[in-house]
Design a protein around this motif. Structure first.
Motif, PDB file in Angstrom:
ATOM      1  N   ALA A  38       0.821  -1.219   0.000  1.00 43.44           N
ATOM      2  CA  ALA A  38       0.000   0.000   0.000  1.00 43.44           C
ATOM      3  C   ALA A  38       0.852   1.265   0.000  1.00 43.44           C
ATOM      4  CB  ALA A  38      -0.941   0.012   1.195  1.00 43.44           C
ATOM      5  N   THR A  39       2.045   1.186   0.567  1.00 46.04           N
ATOM      6  CA  THR A  39       2.916   2.360   0.661  1.00 46.04           C
ATOM      7  C   THR A  39       4.048   2.341  -0.363  1.00 46.04           C
ATOM      8  OG1 THR A  39       4.245   1.298   2.386  1.00 46.04           O
ATOM      9  CG2 THR A  39       2.420   2.711   3.120  1.00 46.04           C
ATOM     10  N   LYS A  40       4.043   1.340  -1.225  1.00 36.61           N
ATOM     11  CA  LYS A  40       5.118   1.207  -2.222  1.00 36.61           C
ATOM     12  C   LYS A  40       4.996   2.302  -3.283  1.00 36.61           C
ATOM     13  CE  LYS A  40       7.139  -2.166  -5.412  1.00 36.61           C
ATOM     14  NZ  LYS A  40       8.487  -2.205  -4.879  1.00 36.61           N
ATOM     15  N   LYS A  41       6.088   2.987  -3.522  1.00 35.43           N
ATOM     16  CA  LYS A  41       6.125   4.052  -4.519  1.00 35.43           C
ATOM     17  C   LYS A  41       6.421   3.442  -5.887  1.00 35.43           C
ATOM     18  CE  LYS A  41       6.218   8.549  -5.299  1.00 35.43           C
ATOM     19  NZ  LYS A  41       4.971   9.153  -5.632  1.00 35.43           N
ATOM     20  N   VAL A  42       5.620   3.809  -6.873  1.00 31.57           N
ATOM     21  CA  VAL A  42       5.815   3.376  -8.256  1.00 31.57           C
ATOM     22  C   VAL A  42       6.053   4.638  -9.082  1.00 31.57           C
ATOM     23  CG1 VAL A  42       4.773   2.249 -10.260  1.00 31.57           C
ATOM     24  CG2 VAL A  42       4.300   1.379  -7.963  1.00 31.57           C
ATOM     25  N   ARG A 150      -1.933  -1.392  -8.353  1.00 27.19           N
ATOM     26  CA  ARG A 150      -1.823  -2.788  -7.888  1.00 27.19           C
ATOM     27  C   ARG A 150      -1.325  -3.696  -9.005  1.00 27.19           C
ATOM     28  NH1 ARG A 150      -6.225  -5.415  -4.095  1.00 27.19           N
ATOM     29  NH2 ARG A 150      -4.872  -7.107  -4.756  1.00 27.19           N
ATOM     30  N   LYS A 151      -1.866  -3.512 -10.208  1.00 31.55           N
ATOM     31  CA  LYS A 151      -1.442  -4.332 -11.350  1.00 31.55           C
ATOM     32  C   LYS A 151       0.024  -4.112 -11.664  1.00 31.55           C
ATOM     33  CE  LYS A 151      -5.881  -4.978 -13.545  1.00 31.55           C
ATOM     34  NZ  LYS A 151      -6.691  -4.882 -14.722  1.00 31.55           N
ATOM     35  N   ILE A 152       0.465  -2.866 -11.604  1.00 35.41           N
ATOM     36  CA  ILE A 152       1.881  -2.565 -11.878  1.00 35.41           C
ATOM     37  C   ILE A 152       2.770  -3.228 -10.814  1.00 35.41           C
ATOM     38  CG2 ILE A 152       3.610  -0.715 -11.885  1.00 35.41           C
ATOM     39  CD1 ILE A 152       1.357   1.113 -13.093  1.00 35.41           C
ATOM     40  N   ILE A 153       2.392  -3.107  -9.559  1.00 40.01           N
ATOM     41  CA  ILE A 153       3.193  -3.703  -8.477  1.00 40.01           C
ATOM     42  C   ILE A 153       3.226  -5.213  -8.600  1.00 40.01           C
ATOM     43  CG2 ILE A 153       3.255  -4.104  -5.970  1.00 40.01           C
ATOM     44  CD1 ILE A 153       2.239  -1.173  -5.662  1.00 40.01           C
ATOM     45  N   ASN A 154       2.104  -5.816  -8.972  1.00 38.54           N
ATOM     46  CA  ASN A 154       2.028  -7.284  -9.057  1.00 38.54           C
ATOM     47  C   ASN A 154       2.644  -7.847 -10.332  1.00 38.54           C
ATOM     48  OD1 ASN A 154       0.764  -7.520  -6.568  1.00 38.54           O
ATOM     49  ND2 ASN A 154      -1.277  -7.326  -7.451  1.00 38.54           N
ATOM     50  N   ALA A 155       2.955  -6.988 -11.293  1.00 43.37           N
ATOM     51  CA  ALA A 155       3.505  -7.468 -12.582  1.00 43.37           C
ATOM     52  C   ALA A 155       4.929  -7.964 -12.438  1.00 43.37           C
ATOM     53  CB  ALA A 155       3.449  -6.353 -13.617  1.00 43.37           C
TER      54      ALA A 155
END
Length: 155
Positions: A38-42, A150-155
């Motif tokens: 939730a706090t991960k910067k993309v 979320r999709k970007i983080i999970n990719a």
């Protein structure tokens, strides 16, 4: 169903439990999310936690208008939040988010139809209907961002 009841239902749908418009809702997207995700910067995007807090900020601001007649929020502060630094802090925030959303939905549900066309605090802000619908649309906008992040983080 009255217009007030419809608006309350739409608010619950985007935040708490609906799937009709986006096939998901904010609670579904973040409830079981680890605080580190939730706090991960993309790149230059806002984090999921910042977006959730931003949505909550406006819900609380509108709820306060119902409670005390005062608009105490300002756009320039709508992304200024202390960092979430643990799973406990993330879960406490979410509980408050869900509770405040339900309280606002209940206030909207009970409002007389004629109030929807009354000025929202001041004529310059438009009427209650415009502000409630705007908050719902704003929430859907950020729901889309949360789903994409979320999709970007999970990719």
């Amino acid at each position: 169903m009255t217009k007030s009841e419809q608006l309350a239902s739409r608010l619950r749908e985007v935040i708490l439990n609906g799937t009709w418009i986006a096939n998901t809702n904010i609670k579904d997207q973040i409830e079981n999310l680890d605080w580190k995700i939730a706090t991960k910067k993309v790149e230059s995007l806002n984090t999921i936690s910042i977006l959730a807090q931003h949505i909550h900020y406006f819900i609380v601001g509108i709820k306060n208008v119902f409670d005390n007649g005062k608009l105490e929020i300002r756009d320039k502060y709508s992304f200024d939040f202390p960092a979430i630094e643990s799973q406990t802090e993330w879960e406490v925030f979410q509980k408050k988010f869900w509770n405040d959303t339900e309280k606002l939905a209940e206030l909207i549900e009970k409002m007389p139809e004629e109030q929807l066309n009354e000025d929202f605090v001041d004529e310059k802000y438009g009427d209650y209907l415009r502000n409630i619908e705007g908050m719902i649309e704003h929430s859907y906008y950020h729901l889309g961002q949360i789903a994409l992040i979320r999709k970007i983080i999970n990719a």
